[in-house]
Scaffold this active site. Structure first.
Site: not given
Length: 598
Positions: A428, A547
């Site tokens: 990320n 996700e």
């Protein structure tokens, strides 16, 4: 015009007082590629010369040397990025030695001239990548070799030797000037101030040389002033306003204070002094800009041990709060709870860890990679939820330190996974991090240090935090994609203006937000939102990753609508990177290998 030149001179003088320009030394990857091209070129020249010159007694020796050059070029292309800068220095001087042997043994022959013609390539490499001292030494070696070959060995015709001296001089001058001009492109063209890259250089030098002297960084936001001027009189008026403000501020701040253009409508002021001195200066800057209006500002003082990243992060946090409050307000960053110190100490003590959540092929159930996630195991308290420490890290500016540590750790772990099995590690990154001048170099260094191919790294950017209007952030993404790094847009569909922004975001992967997956029910036969996102992704040539997949029926619906990959507790909870490596190496599907991790 005279006033503008005077202002620029003052700014340049202030920047130089904070530190000289650094030497120009490129990355190992760039040096490896350039030297590989040079060696391959030299090897081809040697082969052609050996075959085209009839009845050459030294043909066998020339072919051997050429073969060595070609093999060296191939090895440098594949593995040269792992070499140190010192190794390239040795390589250059070894090459000068090899060419010297060629000139000495082939005196008066055309082969000597062919060898000497490779010297400009060597000169170009040296001036592209070496610092000034090493460049002078290499230049002396090259010109000395030409002189010895001409006057001591009579290996070259006089015209060839004279031409080589001129060509090497021109190549050295032009290459050196171009490279240094690119490296020193640190001035904002509109205002004459240092841009953010120039500010970073000045900050590094200032932090290294402060010797306990207080340093304070202030960030000023004049976006509202610029927008008002542009709305009333057009874009040209906005530029004129910025230029007028800069002239007034430079005159008011004096030569010992560095002012830089931090963003399109924000400025940075580096003050040699504490909060009181900075507050007084900001009052004078506001008075100088009173005809245009006020502006919010955030300040942060440097403390011993603080890095450049922490200092700028603190100042940005203070400016964010000043913007939130609104008006002509200054907010000083105060870490009253000791959050930054606590998090920094925790990272140093090894309390942070990186865990890896499996990412699985939706159709076949095989592991394709994992997402790297930060975890904090605090002694005496147990696991601290990310929802608690991540906001603190973001507010304090520590998030940049943490993000880069996760990046380096994840790259090292992924490099240990089987190289013969396609896989990737996802890391990320915030939109603010992408806006940092050195983020591209940080990623390249992490890949090179770990020995991880760029195409095995995915950088995941949250769509709602990436400013699609930020030219700097978009350029960093494009450059990283040029290396082979893939870009994923996280939480797609939950941000603002997603469809209108998507075509401007360099992306390879869309991650379907867990909120859409959670809405799926066991009785659902249709999933219109999932269908729309996957159809859009296929149209744009993007892969999709869903996700938060926890149930088999969710995976079945996602698979029906063409979702490429899934991640969630159905596939395995975040765990150790070695477990991911074992799953990639094994012949079984991920559900069998990672069953104990769910």
């Amino acid at each position: 015009m005279r006033e503008r030149v005077s202002a620029e001179s003052g700014l340049r003088g202030a920047a130089e007082r904070f530190g000289p320009h650094p030497s120009v030394i490129a990355s190992g990857r760039a040096m490896a590629r350039f030297s590989a091209v040079c060696y391959l070129t030299g090897g081809l020249v040697g082969f052609l010369t050996a075959w085209l010159v009839p009845a050459w007694e030294e043909r066998a020796a020339a072919l051997i040397v050429s073969a060595i050059a070609l093999i060296s070029g191939v090895l440098l292309a594949g593995y040269g990025a792992r070499l140190s800068i010192r190794a390239f220095y040795l390589l250059v001087f070894a090459t000068i030695g090899v060419l010297a042997v060629q000139l000495s043994t082939q005196r008066g022959h055309a082969e000597a001239t062919a060898a000497a013609l490779l010297l400009p390539l060597l000169s170009m490499f040296v001036h592209a990548f070496f610092d000034r001292r090493a460049t002078l030494l290499a230049d002396a070696g090259i010109l000395g070799l030409i002189a010895v070959a001409e006057f001591a060995w009579q290996a070259l015709p006089v015209a060839i030797a004279a031409t080589l001296v001129c060509v090497n001089t021109v190549v050295a001058a032009v290459t050196g000037w171009l490279v240094r001009a690119a490296a020193e492109a640190e001035t904002d063209l509109l205002t004459g101030l240092p841009n953010r890259r120039g500010l970073v250089r000045a900050l590094r030098t200032a932090l290294a040389d402060c010797d306990g002297e207080p340093l304070t960084l202030a960030l000023l936001d004049v976006e509202q002033l610029v927008d008002t001027a542009a709305a009333r009189r057009g874009p040209a008026a906005a530029d004129e306003l910025l230029y007028t403000l800069v002239r007034a501020w430079v005159a008011e701040a004096g030569p010992t204070t560095l002012i830089a253009r931090y963003g399109d409508a924000s400025f940075a002021v580096l003050v040699r002094g504490g909060v009181s001195a900075t507050t007084a200066l900001l009052a004078r800057l506001r008075a100088a800009a009173s005809t245009a209006g006020g502006f919010p500002a955030g300040t942060a003082g440097h403390r011993p041990g603080d890095s450049l990243t922490l200092l700028t992060g603190h100042a940005e946090s203070a400016l964010l709060e000043a913007r939130r409050v609104g008006g002509n307000r200054t907010v000083h960053y105060e870490d009253t709870a000791g959050v930054t110190s606590q998090l920094t100490a925790a990272l140093t003590a090894g309390e942070f860890a990186v865990v890896y959540q499996p990412i699985v092929d939706a159709e076949y159930g095989r592991l394709t990679g994992a997402e790297a996630l930060a975890r904090w195991i605090r002694p005496g308290f147990g696991s601290v939820p990310p929802s608690e420490f991540i906001p603190d890290a973001e507010r304090s500016g520590f998030i940049r330190v943490l993000d880069r540590w996760v990046l380096r750790t994840a790259c090292r772990t992924a490099a240990s996974w089987p190289s013969d099995v396609p896989s990737k590690v996802t890391v990320n990154v915030s939109g603010q991090e992408l806006d940092q001048p050195d983020y591209y170099e940080q990623v390249v260094t992490a890949l090179e240090d770990a020995g991880l191919p760029a195409d095995r790294l995915v950088l995941e950017v949250t769509e709602s935090t990436l400013d699609a209007e930020s030219a700097a952030a978009l350029e960093v993404l494009r450059r990283l994609r040029g290396l082979g790094v893939r870009i994923a847009i996280d939480d797609f569909g939950t941000g603002y203006s997603s469809l209108s922004r998507l075509h401007r975001l360099p992306a390879d992967i869309l991650k379907i937000d867990r909120s859409f997956v959670a809405e799926l029910r066991p009785t659902d036969q249709e999933a219109p939102v999932i269908a729309a996102i996957t159809a859009l992704a296929r149209t744009l040539g993007l892969r999709t990753v869903a996700e938060g997949v926890e149930e088999p029926y969710q995976a079945a619906l996602l698979r029906r609508y063409g979702c490429d990959e899934i991640q969630g507790w159905l596939c395995g909870r975040p765990g150790d990177g070695d477990l991911v490596g074992a799953a990639l190496a094994g012949p079984h599907v991920v559900a069998q290998v990672l069953a104990g991790n769910r």
